[in-house]
Design an enzyme around this catalytic site. Structure first.
Site, short mmCIF file in Angstrom:
data_model
loop_
_atom_site.label_atom_id
_atom_site.label_comp_id
_atom_site.label_asym_id
_atom_site.label_seq_id
_atom_site.Cartn_x
_atom_site.Cartn_y
_atom_site.Cartn_z
N CYS A 182 0.84 -1.21 0.00
CA CYS A 182 0.00 0.00 0.00
C CYS A 182 0.87 1.26 0.00
O CYS A 182 1.95 1.28 0.59
CB CYS A 182 -0.87 0.05 1.24
SG CYS A 182 -1.99 -1.33 1.37
N ARG A 208 5.54 -0.18 -6.57
CA ARG A 208 5.57 -0.95 -5.32
C ARG A 208 4.56 -2.11 -5.35
O ARG A 208 4.69 -3.05 -4.56
CB ARG A 208 5.24 -0.03 -4.14
CG ARG A 208 6.31 0.99 -3.84
CD ARG A 208 5.75 2.22 -3.14
NE ARG A 208 5.10 1.93 -1.90
CZ ARG A 208 5.63 2.13 -0.68
NH1 ARG A 208 6.84 2.61 -0.59
NH2 ARG A 208 4.96 1.85 0.40
N TRP A 257 -2.57 -2.86 -1.59
CA TRP A 257 -2.12 -4.25 -1.81
C TRP A 257 -2.84 -5.05 -0.72
O TRP A 257 -2.53 -4.92 0.46
CB TRP A 257 -0.61 -4.33 -1.66
CG TRP A 257 -0.03 -5.67 -1.96
CD1 TRP A 257 0.25 -6.18 -3.20
CD2 TRP A 257 0.34 -6.68 -1.03
NE1 TRP A 257 0.77 -7.45 -3.07
CE2 TRP A 257 0.84 -7.78 -1.76
CE3 TRP A 257 0.31 -6.77 0.37
CZ2 TRP A 257 1.30 -8.94 -1.15
CZ3 TRP A 257 0.77 -7.93 0.97
CH2 TRP A 257 1.25 -9.00 0.21
N ASN A 307 -1.37 2.30 5.27
CA ASN A 307 -0.44 1.24 4.84
C ASN A 307 -0.01 0.50 6.09
O ASN A 307 0.56 1.10 7.00
CB ASN A 307 0.78 1.88 4.16
CG ASN A 307 1.90 0.87 3.92
OD1 ASN A 307 1.64 -0.34 3.81
ND2 ASN A 307 3.13 1.34 3.85
N GLY A 308 -0.29 -0.80 6.15
CA GLY A 308 0.11 -1.58 7.32
C GLY A 308 -0.99 -2.54 7.70
O GLY A 308 -1.88 -2.85 6.89
N GLU A 351 18.29 -18.64 -5.97
CA GLU A 351 17.84 -17.40 -6.58
C GLU A 351 17.16 -17.68 -7.92
O GLU A 351 16.12 -17.11 -8.24
CB GLU A 351 19.03 -16.43 -6.73
CG GLU A 351 18.78 -15.18 -7.55
CD GLU A 351 17.66 -14.29 -7.02
OE1 GLU A 351 17.17 -14.50 -5.90
OE2 GLU A 351 17.22 -13.38 -7.77
N LYS A 357 13.23 -16.92 -9.02
CA LYS A 357 12.85 -16.13 -10.21
C LYS A 357 11.83 -16.91 -11.05
O LYS A 357 10.87 -16.35 -11.54
CB LYS A 357 14.09 -15.82 -11.08
CG LYS A 357 15.00 -14.76 -10.51
CD LYS A 357 14.45 -13.38 -10.74
CE LYS A 357 14.58 -12.39 -9.63
NZ LYS A 357 14.89 -12.59 -8.32
N GLU A 369 8.43 -16.79 -9.30
CA GLU A 369 7.69 -15.52 -9.25
C GLU A 369 7.31 -14.97 -10.62
O GLU A 369 6.23 -14.42 -10.76
CB GLU A 369 8.41 -14.46 -8.39
CG GLU A 369 9.75 -14.02 -8.89
CD GLU A 369 10.41 -12.99 -7.98
OE1 GLU A 369 9.72 -12.24 -7.28
OE2 GLU A 369 11.65 -12.93 -8.00
N HIS A 387 19.23 -37.90 -0.88
CA HIS A 387 18.56 -37.99 0.43
C HIS A 387 17.07 -37.72 0.30
O HIS A 387 16.40 -37.45 1.30
CB HIS A 387 19.21 -37.03 1.42
CG HIS A 387 20.66 -37.34 1.66
ND1 HIS A 387 21.08 -38.48 2.30
CD2 HIS A 387 21.79 -36.69 1.29
CE1 HIS A 387 22.41 -38.51 2.34
NE2 HIS A 387 22.87 -37.42 1.72
N LYS A 423 6.56 -4.78 -4.82
CA LYS A 423 8.00 -4.48 -4.91
C LYS A 423 8.57 -4.13 -3.53
O LYS A 423 9.69 -4.48 -3.21
CB LYS A 423 8.19 -3.30 -5.88
CG LYS A 423 9.64 -2.94 -6.14
CD LYS A 423 10.29 -3.96 -7.03
CE LYS A 423 11.76 -3.70 -7.22
NZ LYS A 423 12.47 -4.92 -7.66
C1 F6R Z 1 12.48 -11.30 -5.60
C2 F6R Z 1 12.52 -10.09 -4.79
C3 F6R Z 1 12.20 -10.20 -3.35
C4 F6R Z 1 12.98 -9.17 -2.53
C5 F6R Z 1 12.52 -9.21 -1.07
C6 F6R Z 1 13.35 -8.29 -0.20
O1 F6R Z 1 12.80 -11.05 -6.94
O2 F6R Z 1 12.76 -9.02 -5.29
O3 F6R Z 1 12.43 -11.49 -2.87
O4 F6R Z 1 14.34 -9.47 -2.61
O5 F6R Z 1 11.19 -8.83 -1.00
O6 F6R Z 1 13.29 -6.98 -0.67
P1 F6R Z 1 14.37 -5.91 -0.25
O7 F6R Z 1 15.66 -6.32 -0.85
O8 F6R Z 1 13.86 -4.62 -0.81
O9 F6R Z 1 14.42 -5.93 1.26
#
Ligand code: F6R
Length: 615
Positions: free
Chosen positions: A2, A27, A76, A102-103, A486, A490, A493, A509, A610
């Site tokens: 949010c 965001r 959000w 927001n929260g 990682e 990706k 997501e 295992h 984001k």
């Molecule tokens: C995945 C991604 C998230 C962020 C996570 C932490 O592609 O971007 O997993 O890495 O939400 O975000 P920050 O780095 O902003 O604390």
């Protein structure tokens, strides 16, 4: 997450509020809303819409509303679906008080139950709505005083940043913050309020970052701040150099693609920037050479992709600085037993610098008076302000939800930092630090060359072929294991493919039972000959069960390349510790191409935001 935006001043507010919301749109959100007090009648007017901000903009174009004070929101969802009713602002019974938030209000159910019993009318399923009803007792008063607001906020548990606007007080916005970020830009006879300074960058450079657990009574030419007991606090005005550049995809089809391609330049920029600050870095880090010399452990705390960067950096610190490292998920760290250690350096990694779990972990560590530094991509972020010191990456704004260039610049900064740190500890020579700088720059070129080399075949053959699989296994060893994690994240997501990552040695295992001809197994190789041999054994185990291998290998690793159905290679001429940085561009591009082939909304994956400002 949010976003809240507010305005009070001599201008009509809608232009600023819509622009502020649009600037923070990246965001992530699923509905939007706007409320203002009509310039003549002071009547509270509002408009809400589910979906993209453009839906709200169109609605307000058709049925215009505006005034000299107003509040806006992108939501959000946490409580209640993504409907128009649940979009903010939310109201009291008579719809003369409106709130954007927001929260999360953790005790909202209890408050709502009591309010329903007292006869209040609710219009949504959100936790936020209780806030508006709590303001009802003050709307008929002659003045809003600090004690009244303190009595309201004392009833709210959880994390919140909200703005309240009351029809009966057309010269006032009430701004409250506990944990979630909120700042006030001070203009000339106008005040801008937002979740992030970017919303008002260019309008004023004077900003108040509302202290945690405080609230502000804001008029167009005055701000008064109080703690939650109602005591007035002194105001600290910061000068911000934040600027806003309109995000533009250029010739690229997605922001993610543009950001993958920016990596070479932003890695080099990050190293240049760290290099140029060498002499004053200790001051910025907030500790002395002696403190570095006395450091016995490093503790990394982060979430998601930043946590993967920390897992990779663990190998940097153990190998180069010979110092033990622990790595924690911020969301777990706070609820585990904590053994504060004064000679440990606590490093919080967060590209946004606003992630709620990382911030709360930092606060917990700070409360013990320990050394903390933040590694972020946003110099004005809350985590930078609250950490003892900071390092900044120069990735520039990252718009796609999935992190790419923020991750690779974190790796570059951490590889540079470990050499700086080891040199300050007399563990390496200055030449080694200079060599590390050259190596990072060389690897930035390797990253881009690998992309160029494989791009066409990925686009024309592999993406289509691998887009059909709905599950995948990702394997790595040592430093390539967090790279595998990682990569799996990706794929989940952005391509919505179920992906599991494993340390390759764990294969027999358990997960080997999953391997068959319908399961692509991604193997991330290692430069070290012994680790490579072990990975080769794992590849053979997969092959023997009919599994499909997709290998990310070094150019001279012929055995692995031959076992694989598809192999992507990078130059063998790089230091082993920089393998993940060299490979990551190619990995990201491949996953991007698969997601594109699957028709996924790559830049804004469903359900994700984001900037994760709630726990
Ligand atoms: C995945 C991604 C998230 C962020 C996570 C932490 O592609 O971007 O997993 O890495 O939400 O975000 P920050 O780095 O902003 O604390």
């Amino acid at each position: 997450m949010c976003t809240v935006v507010g305005y009070i001043g001599n201008s009509f507010c809608s232009t600023f509020i819509f622009e502020g919301l649009a600037r923070l749109e990246y965001r992530g959100y699923d509905s939007a809303g706007f409320a203002c007090l009509d310039a003549n009648s002071h009547k509270l007017l509002y408009s809400k819409s589910s979906g993209q901000l453009i839906n709200l903009t169109e609605r307000v174009k058709k049925e215009p509303i505006d005034g000299f004070l107003g509040i806006g929101h992108t939501r959000w969802s946490t409580h209640g679906d993504t409907s128009q009713e649940n979009a903010h602002p939310h109201f009291d019974c008579s719809k003369t008080i409106s709130v954007v938030h927001n929260g999360i209000i953790e005790n909202y159910l209890k408050l709502k139950e009591d309010m329903l019993y007292e006869g209040h009318t609710f219009f949504s399923d959100t936790d936020t709505e209780v806030i508006s009803h709590l303001f009802e007792p003050i709307k008929e008063k002659e003045n809003v005083n600090a004690g009244d607001v303190a009595a309201i906020v004392q009833q709210l548990d959880g994390a919140y940043a909200f703005i309240a606007m009351l029809q009966t007080f057309p010269d006032l916005l009430i701004v409250v913050r506990k944990k979630s970020p909120l700042c006030i830009g001070m203009g000339d006879n106008e005040m801008f309020i937002a979740s992030d300074v970017i919303a008002f960058a260019g309008k004023t450079n004077k900003v108040i970052f509302l202290p945690d657990e405080s609230f502000a009574l804001v008029t167009k030419n005055n701000v008064k701040i109080y703690d939650f007991a109602g005591n007035e606090l002194s105001i600290v005005v910061h000068h911000t150099a934040a600027t806003f550049e309109t995000a533009d995809k250029g010739e690229h089809t997605h922001f993610m693609l543009k950001e993958i391609y920016e990596q070479k330049n932003v890695i080099i920029k990050t190293v240049d920037s760290l290099q140029s600050k060498k002499t004053m870095l200790l001051e910025q880090l907030g500790f002395s050479t002696d403190q570095i010399k006395n450091t016995e452990n490093i503790c990394f705390v982060a979430c998601g992709t930043s946590w993967h960067a920390a897992r990779i950096a663990q190998f940097f610190f153990e190998a180069v600085a010979h110092i033990p490292v622990s790595v924690h998920l911020a969301s777990e760290f706070r609820y585990n037993s904590f053994f504060p250690h004064k000679n440990t350096l606590y490093v919080i990694i967060s590209q946004s610098g606003e992630t709620a779990d990382a911030l709360e972990a930092l606060r917990l560590i700070n409360a013990h008076g320990l050394s903390t530094i933040a590694l972020t991509n946003v110099a004005t972020s809350t985590i930078v302000r609250e950490a003892g010191g900071f390092l900044v990456t120069c990735a520039g704004p990252e718009v796609a939800v999935a992190s790419t260039k923020a991750f690779s610049t974190q790796l570059a900064a951490l590889y540079w930092f470990v050499h700086y740190f080891a040199y300050a500890k007399n563990a390496i020579m200055q030449e080694n630090l200079l060599q590390a700088e050259m190596d990072i720059i060389h690897v930035a070129h390797v990253l881009e060359n690998a992309l160029e080399q494989h791009k066409d075949i990925i686009d024309h053959i592999h993406a289509m072929h691998y887009a059909h699989y709905d599950k995948a296994l990702f394997l790595g060893r040592h430093i390539s294991y967090p790279l595998a994690m990682e990569a799996a994240l990706k794929l989940k997501e952005i391509a919505y493919v179920f992906a599991e990552s494993y340390a390759a040695g764990e294969l027999k295992h358990g997960p080997l039972a999953l391997v068959d001809k319908n399961m692509p197994v991604y193997i991330f190789s290692h430069r070290d000959p012994i680790i490579y041999q072990k990975l080769l054994s794992n590849a053979n185990e997969v092959k023997a069960r009919g599994g499909i291998i997709i290998a990310f290998a070094y150019a001279d690793q012929n055995e692995l390349i031959e076992l694989a159905e598809t192999a992507f290679t990078i130059s063998a001429e790089i230091p082993a510790l920089l393998g993940p940085l060299a490979m990551i561009g190619l990995v990201q591009y491949f996953i991007y191409a698969v997601a594109k082939e699957r028709g996924c909304p790559i830049d804004k994956p469903r359900n994700l935001a984001k900037s994760v400002t709630v726990e």
